[in-house]
Design a protein around this motif. Sequence first.
Motif: not given
Length: 522
Positions: A362, A397-398, A410-411, A413, A415-416, A423, A425, A428, A485
Amino acid sequence: MIDPEAMSSISAVARSAAQRAPDKICNRFEGRDTTFKDFDRHVDQVAHGLDAGAAKVVAYLGKNCDHVFEIFIGATRVGGMFAPLNWRLAPAEIIEILRQYPPQMLFFGPEFSEAIKEISAALPDIQILAMEEGDGPWETYEAWRDAQSSEPAADRASTHDPAMVLFTSGTTGVPKAVLLSHSNLLQPKLDSLAVKHIYDHWDDEDIGFVAMPLAHIGGIGFWTIAFVNCCTSVILREFDPVAALDAIHTERVSKLFVVPAALQIVIQHPEAKRVDFSCVKTVMYGAAPMPLPLLKEAIEVVGCQFIQCYGMTETTGTIAILPPEDHVPEGSERMRSAGRPAMGCEIAIFDPNGKPVKAGEIGEVAVRAPANMLGYWKNPEATTKTLRDDGWLLSGDAGYLDEDGYLFIHDRIKDMIISGGENVYPAEVESALYAHPSISEAAVIGVPDPKWGEAVRAVVTLKPNATLDEKEVLAWMRGKLAAFKCPKAIDVIDVMPRNASGKLLKRDLRAPYWEGRERQVN
């Protein structure tokens, strides 16, 4: 069909279409049909009017309207540029944008006469015209246009000149003005000719459907695709499910661009059962992935090809495509992706030092493509941060690329979530929540936590007649994701907050939890 010889500018496209298909309908809007010949004549009139007023920077505040496109192309014909404004913004926000990007002429829609009074008082040097008759002292667009000469105007547009200014969604602060050139708008269409995908091809009889806001690339960009292909566009003032179904049924619309939330409203509307969808060839969607249950329902109701488009304002729209063959009712890993690079686009994933990472790792999504913006209007600092000297545009964006070159987002950056040094995301976690039978939509945010810094929190909407047991869902999630998570709590709301382009406004979901704090991290 695209005329490659006319692709030097969007203004040249208009002239070519008027010669190739003079009597064909270009725009259909609320009972008003405009042929390509008449459209080009109106463009000439607009160009002469702008020349007379020494106006090369033009803006529009209002909902979708066929006349807006005459102003757009007319501005480019005089070598100028056009900026559609987001009508959902408050007058104070519009004023701030116009102070950064001051037009010589501003057109406005009939719903915004009160807002225009406030804007006019704050910015008295801007010439203002009303699109239709209404209260106030302003001349109407048609009266102004029809007073101009209809003689062919000289086309002063050049391929690499700015043609359009679009404003970013403003999810990170004051919107930035994105400069897009004629080449940005047209080169991707030329590139698509080289591959001739069936789903990317427009036949002469195809009809496009423009219902997304014109202040966003998904609205004005989709109209441009139909226009370049010399095809008719059916235009709605704003998205409305009944009007959309009526357009499909009576106008025989064949190509659409929608956000998944809008598609869901359309196909679940009671009137959908009585609509003949056989004319629809392709539904393009963006701003969010298509949840598998919605795809299954859409395939059953509409029965056409579905294409996911991933892109952004700064890339003039689509840079990655998930084609129809990757949309399967039983679901697949690839359906979680944004697809593979569009023709002419390179996509890479960079680490925080700006170096490429391996497949599966990522990092920040970057793109190098002919549609990358010229830059941000009078904002060299922001331009330098986003557009590197080697041509790579940093998306914010990630995501990661798999071994086959499919891009998984993923999101953002920003918003992580960092919880206990790990970390997280949100995409997920959201993907796992979507699989729960009671959940219709899910958004995951980070909220302040005295122990972990940030805690993972879910905000969801429910399917009709469904209920949710928070403890049951949290236990269910722990069987699918690592404990760090999993959400610590779940909020149930009626409707997700979105901007005009359909993007989820996570800042609105986060705001109550971060109120009174100077920083949005903990």
